[in-house]
Design a protein around this motif. Structure first.
Motif, PDB file in Angstrom:
ATOM      1  N   ARG A  41       6.010   5.588 -10.375  1.00 32.64           N
ATOM      2  CA  ARG A  41       7.424   5.235 -10.221  1.00 32.64           C
ATOM      3  C   ARG A  41       7.567   3.746  -9.899  1.00 32.64           C
ATOM      4  O   ARG A  41       8.389   3.047 -10.492  1.00 32.64           O
ATOM      5  CB  ARG A  41       8.064   6.086  -9.123  1.00 32.64           C
ATOM      6  N   LEU A  42       6.737   3.255  -8.955  1.00 32.84           N
ATOM      7  CA  LEU A  42       6.818   1.841  -8.596  1.00 32.84           C
ATOM      8  C   LEU A  42       6.371   0.952  -9.756  1.00 32.84           C
ATOM      9  O   LEU A  42       7.007  -0.069 -10.051  1.00 32.84           O
ATOM     10  CB  LEU A  42       5.977   1.543  -7.348  1.00 32.84           C
ATOM     11  N   SER A  43       5.307   1.331 -10.417  1.00 32.85           N
ATOM     12  CA  SER A  43       4.811   0.544 -11.546  1.00 32.85           C
ATOM     13  C   SER A  43       5.877   0.404 -12.624  1.00 32.85           C
ATOM     14  O   SER A  43       6.125  -0.694 -13.140  1.00 32.85           O
ATOM     15  CB  SER A  43       3.551   1.205 -12.112  1.00 32.85           C
ATOM     16  N   SER A  44       6.534   1.495 -12.962  1.00 33.75           N
ATOM     17  CA  SER A  44       7.604   1.468 -13.973  1.00 33.75           C
ATOM     18  C   SER A  44       8.779   0.606 -13.520  1.00 33.75           C
ATOM     19  O   SER A  44       9.344  -0.150 -14.314  1.00 33.75           O
ATOM     20  CB  SER A  44       8.089   2.885 -14.267  1.00 33.75           C
ATOM     21  N   PHE A  85      -0.789  -2.390  -4.502  1.00 39.15           N
ATOM     22  CA  PHE A  85      -0.223  -3.302  -5.484  1.00 39.15           C
ATOM     23  C   PHE A  85      -0.304  -4.717  -4.945  1.00 39.15           C
ATOM     24  O   PHE A  85       0.040  -4.964  -3.787  1.00 39.15           O
ATOM     25  CB  PHE A  85       1.248  -2.969  -5.754  1.00 39.15           C
ATOM     26  N   MET A  86      -0.756  -5.640  -5.775  1.00 38.20           N
ATOM     27  CA  MET A  86      -0.730  -7.061  -5.437  1.00 38.20           C
ATOM     28  C   MET A  86       0.236  -7.731  -6.413  1.00 38.20           C
ATOM     29  O   MET A  86       0.047  -7.653  -7.634  1.00 38.20           O
ATOM     30  CB  MET A  86      -2.122  -7.671  -5.542  1.00 38.20           C
ATOM     31  N   ALA A 139       2.140  -6.931 -11.716  1.00 37.75           N
ATOM     32  CA  ALA A 139       1.418  -6.481 -10.532  1.00 37.75           C
ATOM     33  C   ALA A 139       0.013  -6.050 -10.926  1.00 37.75           C
ATOM     34  O   ALA A 139      -0.229  -5.623 -12.053  1.00 37.75           O
ATOM     35  CB  ALA A 139       2.147  -5.312  -9.871  1.00 37.75           C
ATOM     36  N   THR A 140      -0.885  -6.165  -9.983  1.00 35.10           N
ATOM     37  CA  THR A 140      -2.238  -5.640 -10.140  1.00 35.10           C
ATOM     38  C   THR A 140      -2.349  -4.416  -9.248  1.00 35.10           C
ATOM     39  O   THR A 140      -1.987  -4.462  -8.070  1.00 35.10           O
ATOM     40  CB  THR A 140      -3.283  -6.694  -9.724  1.00 35.10           C
ATOM     41  N   LYS A 141      -2.817  -3.297  -9.825  1.00 35.80           N
ATOM     42  CA  LYS A 141      -2.969  -2.047  -9.080  1.00 35.80           C
ATOM     43  C   LYS A 141      -4.434  -1.842  -8.727  1.00 35.80           C
ATOM     44  O   LYS A 141      -5.304  -1.984  -9.577  1.00 35.80           O
ATOM     45  CB  LYS A 141      -2.499  -0.856  -9.925  1.00 35.80           C
ATOM     46  N   ILE A 154       0.870  -1.177   0.000  1.00 33.54           N
ATOM     47  CA  ILE A 154       0.000   0.000   0.000  1.00 33.54           C
ATOM     48  C   ILE A 154       0.904   1.223   0.000  1.00 33.54           C
ATOM     49  O   ILE A 154       1.703   1.420   0.922  1.00 33.54           O
ATOM     50  CB  ILE A 154      -0.919   0.007   1.234  1.00 33.54           C
ATOM     51  N   ILE A 155       0.787   2.026  -1.059  1.00 31.45           N
ATOM     52  CA  ILE A 155       1.674   3.176  -1.219  1.00 31.45           C
ATOM     53  C   ILE A 155       0.865   4.417  -1.545  1.00 31.45           C
ATOM     54  O   ILE A 155      -0.300   4.347  -1.931  1.00 31.45           O
ATOM     55  CB  ILE A 155       2.725   2.923  -2.313  1.00 31.45           C
TER      56      ILE A 155
END
Length: 109
Positions: A15-18, A44-45, A27-29, A7-8
């Protein structure tokens, strides 16, 4: 296999997704809302093999930074609000709250 739930703050989401894509992690957002600041979060899972957990945690740690932010406390729900004058308070926001859970079974259809 493990499920990492991170959890962010929304500011760190792209940034994390990239970073996860760059390291070849899927990941699933999910959009979520924090209870304390009532601010937008992203959950994110991430499903990974056991030996990949530390690498994913490193990516999360490098992508999600803690920062100071001025926030105005939420008006109390009970009582009168006429005399309530909230003053901004500096709090730490950001970073990540991470849960690592065991996965008993995984199927992909």
């Amino acid at each position: 296999m493990k499920l990492i739930v991170a959890i962010i703050q929304d500011k760190d989401s792209n940034r994390l997704s990239s970073a996860l894509v760059k390291e070849n992690y899927r990941a699933t957002k999910l959009a979520s809302t924090g209870g304390f600041l009532r601010a937008g979060n992203t959950t994110f899972m991430i499903g990974v093999d056991d030996h990949q957990v530390d690498d994913v945690l490193k990516v999360i740690r490098n992508s999600c930074k803690v920062r100071e932010q001025l926030v105005t406390p939420v008006t109390p729900m009970s009582g009168t609000t006429d005399s309530y004058l909230p003053l901004p308070v500096e709090v730490q926001v950001g970073g990540a709250t991470v849960f690592v859970l065991p996965v008993d079974r995984f199927e992909h259809f």
